[in-house]
Design an enzyme around this catalytic site. Structure first.
Site, PDB file in Angstrom:
ATOM      1  CB  ALA A  60      -0.876  -0.025   1.249  1.00 43.40           C
ATOM      2  N   GLY A  99       0.767  -5.174   0.894  1.00 38.72           N
ATOM      3  CA  GLY A  99      -0.333  -5.251  -0.074  1.00 38.72           C
ATOM      4  C   GLY A  99       0.112  -5.862  -1.397  1.00 38.72           C
ATOM      5  CD  GLU A 102      -2.558  -7.754   2.446  1.00 41.93           C
ATOM      6  OE1 GLU A 102      -2.326  -6.578   2.098  1.00 41.93           O
ATOM      7  OE2 GLU A 102      -3.142  -8.049   3.503  1.00 41.93           O
TER       8      GLU A 102
HETATM    9  N1  3HC Z   1       4.564   3.507  -0.079  1.00 43.83           N
HETATM   10  C1  3HC Z   1       5.031   4.709  -0.420  1.00 43.83           C
HETATM   11  N2  3HC Z   1       6.344   4.980  -0.609  1.00 43.83           N
HETATM   12  C2  3HC Z   1       7.200   3.967  -0.447  1.00 43.83           C
HETATM   13  C3  3HC Z   1       6.774   2.669  -0.081  1.00 43.83           C
HETATM   14  C4  3HC Z   1       5.380   2.449   0.111  1.00 43.83           C
HETATM   15  N3  3HC Z   1       4.890   1.250   0.431  1.00 43.83           N
HETATM   16  N4  3HC Z   1       7.867   1.880   0.027  1.00 43.83           N
HETATM   17  C5  3HC Z   1       8.926   2.653  -0.280  1.00 43.83           C
HETATM   18  N5  3HC Z   1       8.528   3.898  -0.556  1.00 43.83           N
HETATM   19  C6  3HC Z   1       9.360   5.045  -0.994  1.00 43.83           C
HETATM   20  C7  3HC Z   1      10.403   5.419   0.046  1.00 43.83           C
HETATM   21  O1  3HC Z   1       9.868   6.339   0.968  1.00 43.83           O
HETATM   22  C8  3HC Z   1      11.480   6.041  -0.822  1.00 43.83           C
HETATM   23  O2  3HC Z   1      11.049   7.335  -1.158  1.00 43.83           O
HETATM   24  P1  3HC Z   1      12.130   8.499  -1.379  1.00 43.83           P
HETATM   25  O3  3HC Z   1      12.987   8.040  -2.507  1.00 43.83           O
HETATM   26  O4  3HC Z   1      11.299   9.691  -1.667  1.00 43.83           O
HETATM   27  O5  3HC Z   1      12.892   8.579  -0.091  1.00 43.83           O
HETATM   28  C9  3HC Z   1      11.412   5.202  -2.097  1.00 43.83           C
HETATM   29  O6  3HC Z   1      10.134   4.586  -2.091  1.00 43.83           O
HETATM   30  C10 3HC Z   1      12.466   4.128  -2.179  1.00 43.83           C
HETATM   31  O7  3HC Z   1      12.431   3.370  -0.968  1.00 43.83           O
HETATM   32  P2  3HC Z   1      13.765   2.937  -0.215  1.00 43.83           P
HETATM   33  O8  3HC Z   1      14.671   4.108  -0.088  1.00 43.83           O
HETATM   34  O9  3HC Z   1      13.353   2.222   1.003  1.00 43.83           O
HETATM   35  O10 3HC Z   1      14.391   1.954  -1.314  1.00 43.83           O
HETATM   36  P3  3HC Z   1      15.063   0.534  -1.117  1.00 43.83           P
HETATM   37  O11 3HC Z   1      15.373   0.075  -2.469  1.00 43.83           O
HETATM   38  O12 3HC Z   1      16.129   0.603  -0.089  1.00 43.83           O
HETATM   39  O13 3HC Z   1      13.910  -0.416  -0.482  1.00 43.83           O
HETATM   40  C11 3HC Z   1      11.739  -1.424  -0.306  1.00 43.83           C
HETATM   41  C12 3HC Z   1      12.759  -0.710  -1.219  1.00 43.83           C
HETATM   42  C13 3HC Z   1      12.294  -2.783   0.132  1.00 43.83           C
HETATM   43  C14 3HC Z   1      10.471  -1.608  -1.073  1.00 43.83           C
HETATM   44  C15 3HC Z   1      11.503  -0.574   0.959  1.00 43.83           C
HETATM   45  O14 3HC Z   1      11.201   0.757   0.544  1.00 43.83           O
HETATM   46  C16 3HC Z   1      10.396  -1.023   1.841  1.00 43.83           C
HETATM   47  O15 3HC Z   1      10.572  -1.905   2.639  1.00 43.83           O
HETATM   48  N6  3HC Z   1       9.225  -0.366   1.727  1.00 43.83           N
HETATM   49  C17 3HC Z   1       8.136  -0.539   2.653  1.00 43.83           C
HETATM   50  C18 3HC Z   1       7.306  -1.738   2.321  1.00 43.83           C
HETATM   51  C19 3HC Z   1       6.157  -1.846   3.283  1.00 43.83           C
HETATM   52  O16 3HC Z   1       6.236  -1.560   4.453  1.00 43.83           O
HETATM   53  N7  3HC Z   1       5.018  -2.307   2.733  1.00 43.83           N
HETATM   54  C20 3HC Z   1       3.834  -2.467   3.493  1.00 43.83           C
HETATM   55  C21 3HC Z   1       2.963  -1.264   3.320  1.00 43.83           C
HETATM   56  S1  3HC Z   1       1.539  -1.326   4.322  1.00 43.83           S
HETATM   57  C22 3HC Z   1       0.476  -2.326   3.446  1.00 43.83           C
HETATM   58  O17 3HC Z   1       0.785  -2.804   2.389  1.00 43.83           O
HETATM   59  C23 3HC Z   1      -0.870  -2.471   4.082  1.00 43.83           C
HETATM   60  C24 3HC Z   1      -1.692  -3.525   3.435  1.00 43.83           C
HETATM   61  O18 3HC Z   1      -1.521  -4.742   4.099  1.00 43.83           O
HETATM   62  C25 3HC Z   1      -3.141  -3.176   3.444  1.00 43.83           C
END
Ligand code: 3HC
Length: 719
Positions: A60, A99, A102
């Protein structure tokens, strides 16, 4: 956002939302429309969902969580995918997280690149997988595995994902081509049994036992966190309730979590960490417009515990290190120490034997400073003494090539003063590692008035390259971390006023700090503070005694001196604020003798002890620290509040689920914090750290609470 194309008998839905293909409302709408289009197109026999760029989908869109929900949810798309009469295959490259996973689980098949990673990191954001992930994963993996994967938030490799049935096939070559080949092989096969909603949860009758076991583990491992417990509740629901009722329970617990202060803090922390890398200097230079210099080789001066740890970090990142010590004996000891760290990593499976050998080959020890003449960067890690450091920097300036960057691992000293000993102050910066340097992830990089943007960019990039979280600080006494930390000072005053050190530690640990301050003092040794205080007194021409109540017009408490002088130097002498059983020296035991010493101290000084509440302990320790944090912002020592919070999370183990002291202040409310600071200032006029910050005063005087990301705009516009 989702590119739709038909290629022979396949509809390809390519998620195109850089950088990580997060599921924004445009993406969910694009996926939903794509599925409908594919169903209506008679030429389409199968649908492939794939991600454009480096990843399949990172879940998400976290940036949208604090805004009103618009458009279709992930589950709406998921239901359309699952009920599709044509097979839907997800082809995963990079990551499928949250997500994203998912969506993949709603598909009938999942194929994966061999390096792809899968996981539900929602707990790290204080959430649970809220698009039926907690209901669907147990149907594939069984309950115990799903409980472990979801509550830990860890990422699984493709092989492990196959083992648990999350992935049907790992492919070696072009992912889309392989997906088409795979799709061709399954066209026409029945889909019913592939719809997870129709599957039964294995061993559902044992769910209560699994739940109890997992709950014990979660409470031990993730103390204070509410999300992992909620995850377990919904997973239990997946086994006990019909599918739709379980999904409803999941939705209601997700809604509870997303509005919780823990999730707000954890989401803030996610972005705070990433924004620390995006620095800006007062002169406008920034990470966006400055190129770092090349660092192909490094020297570390001083091979004590810190120097050795720093060398380990550089070597692990593939940077050859020249390690300088005064003599061969000290060098040998350091090299043994470094090798022991590498051996430990090999034993833990964190490093291969070949990598250890490669690291050791890249390490060159020497007692001759001249040997550093060709390196790109020098990190000095000698004794914390300005004169000594200036001597070393003057020598380095003469020896090193003109392009070399000269850095100091000082934790407090003025970078300008160190730089003044060289003819290249523009190339001098602080790189303050935290002990133990090879474990702690924080580096506080410090710039002086003459440090060039290129030097700043270089140390920030070096931090990233060696796997650290780097935060930038302007030079000042103690920089951000040590200047701001008032917990120890206030905790000692509280003891003098009536609290027990053991109660204070317990209160701060209950708040979420991983270790109480008196335990930390015992760990580092009471001699450290004693020496600093003696130096301060000497510089002021004062003789410290047990009766000293003020030093330089500041409140002074001689209790820590008393303990040190009684030989209570912390863990190393088996006694400090606590006592330690030699058989188990890591376990602090409260000591009645210490309580007697405190009692006598107070009687001798005529201090009337009083009852102190937990609330006062929190306020005194944290609000004093927060007040200093605002002064640090006022003076531009830190560029933004989130940088301060990242330092506290990684340098002092401040609970991530509370965001950091500045975020915590924003949650308590700035007006309330300011009022209490004013109260303590009036009560303790001889503690300068209670003098209220001007920035805080201005922010608190606003009629509305100003959100943390607007504090600095507000301040600058009022300058
Ligand atoms: N939503 C919005 N922005 C996101 C994002 C997300 N899910 N994941 C990463 N980003 C953004 C980061 O803020 C960053 O932005 P910036 O360049 O402006 O700083 C950019 O994407 C790149 O991210 P990273 O610097 O972290 O890049 P990496 O290559 O080191 O890592 C990644 C990539 C492994 C995808 C890491 O970003 C990550 O772990 N992201 C979070 C994933 C996460 O927590 N997903 C769950 C979301 S909640 C959900 O899905 C709810 C659902 O169950 C309903």
């Amino acid at each position: 956002m989702v590119d739709y194309r038909v290629d022979n008998q396949f509809a390809v839905l390519e998620i195109n939302n850089p950088p990580v293909n997060a599921l924004s409302s445009d993406v969910t709408i694009g996926l939903y429309d794509g599925i409908l289009k594919a169903l209506q197109d008679d030429s389409v026999q199968a649908v492939i969902i794939i991600g454009k760029g480096k990843v399949f989908c990172a879940g998400a869109d976290i940036t949208a969580f604090s805004k009103p929900i618009k458009g279709l949810g992930i589950t709406d798309v998921g239901h359309a995918i699952e009920s599709s009469s044509k097979p839907v295959i997800s082809a995963v490259y990079g990551v499928a997280l949250g997500g994203g996973l998912e969506i993949a689980l709603f598909c009938h098949y999942r194929i994966s690149d061999k390096k792809a990673k899968f996981g539900f990191p929602e707990v790290q954001l204080g959430l649970l997988p809220g698009a039926e992930g907690t209901i669907r994963l147990p149907r594939l993996t069984g309950l115990p595995v799903a409980m472990e994967i979801i509550t830990s938030g860890r990422q699984l490799g493709a092989q492990e994902a196959v083992k648990y049935g999350i992935v049907d096939k790992i492919v070696e070559n072009d992912l889309l081509q392989e997906a088409k080949t795979f799709a061709t092989s399954i066209i026409g096969k029945p889909l019913d049994s592939l719809r997870l909603r129709t599957k039964k949860v294995k061993n559902a009758d044992l769910v209560d036992k699994y739940y109890d076991d997992a709950l014990k583990e979660v409470k031990r491992k993730y103390k204070g966190l509410i999300a992992p417990v909620s995850c377990l509740k919904t997973i239990r629901g997946s086994a006990k309730l019909p599918y739709d009722a379980a999904a409803q329970l999941e939705r209601s617990l997700f809604t509870e979590l997303i509005t919780s202060s823990q999730s707000a803090a954890l989401r803030y922390s996610f972005f705070a960490e990433r924004s620390a890398a995006k620095w800006r200097l007062p002169n406008g230079a920034s990470s966006a417009n400055t190129k770092p210099g090349t660092v192909g080789s490094a020297a570390v001066i001083g091979a004590g515990t810190m120097g050795s740890g720093i060398a380990v970090c550089l070597l692990r990142a593939g940077i050859p290190v020249t390690l300088v010590e005064q003599n061969e004996k000290l060098l040998k000891a350091a090299q043994t120490n470094i090798d022991q760290i590498f051996r430990g990593s090999v034993q833990l499976g964190k490093m291969t034997l070949e990598k250890r050998q490669e690291c050791l080959r890249m390490l060159q020890g020497t007692a001759q400073l001249e040997k550093v003449k060709d390196v790109d960067i020098v990190i000095e890690a000698i004794f914390e003494n300005l004169k000594l450091k200036q001597e070393v920097f003057a020598k380095l300036d003469k020896i090193c090539k003109p392009t070399a960057f000269l850095c100091s691992n000082t934790s407090t000293l003025d970078i300008d003063k160190i730089a003044s000993a060289t003819s290249r102050p523009d190339k001098v910066a602080g790189t303050h590692f935290f002990a133990p340097a090879h474990i702690m992830r924080l580096v506080e990089n410090v710039y002086g008035s003459k440090t060039s943007p290129e030097t700043v960019a270089t140390v920030m990039e070096l931090g990233r390259k060696i796997g650290k979280v780097s935060v930038l600080s302007k030079t000042c006494d103690g920089f951000i971390a040590n200047r701001m930390n008032k917990i120890g000072v206030e905790a000692v005053y509280l003891v003098e006023e009536g609290a027990s050190p053991y109660d204070i530690d317990q209160i701060m640990e209950d708040f979420g700090m991983s270790m109480g301050v008196f335990k930390v003092l015992d760990l580092s040794g009471l001699d450290v503070g004693w020496r600093i205080r003696q130096e301060q007194a000497k510089a002021l021409g004062v003789n410290l005694t047990a009766e000293t109540k003020y030093l330089n017009a500041e409140r002074y408490c001689s209790l820590p001196d008393k303990l040190y002088e009684l030989g209570r130097n912390g863990i190393k002498t088996g006694r400090g604020w606590y006592r330690y059983d030699p058989a188990n020296p890591r376990k602090p035991i409260p000591d009645l003798d210490v309580l007697d010493i405190i009692q006598t101290h107070c009687q001798n000084l005529g201090i009337k002890r009083r009852e102190i509440t937990a609330q006062e302990v929190i306020e005194r320790c944290l609000y004093a620290t927060i007040n200093e944090g605002f002064k640090i912002l006022e003076e531009n020592v830190a560029e933004k509040p989130s940088d301060i919070d990242v330092i506290w999370q990684y340098g002092f183990a401040f609970p991530r689920y509370r965001g950091g002291p500045m975020f915590y202040a924003s949650q308590v409310g700035l007006r309330k914090v300011f009022e209490r600071i004013c109260y303590y200032h009036a009560t303790f006029p001889y503690s300068k750290h209670w003098l209220p910050s001007d920035l805080l005063r201005k922010l608190a005087s606003s009629t509305d609470e100003i959100p943390i990301n607007q504090w600095m705009n507000n301040w600058s516009s009022k300058l």
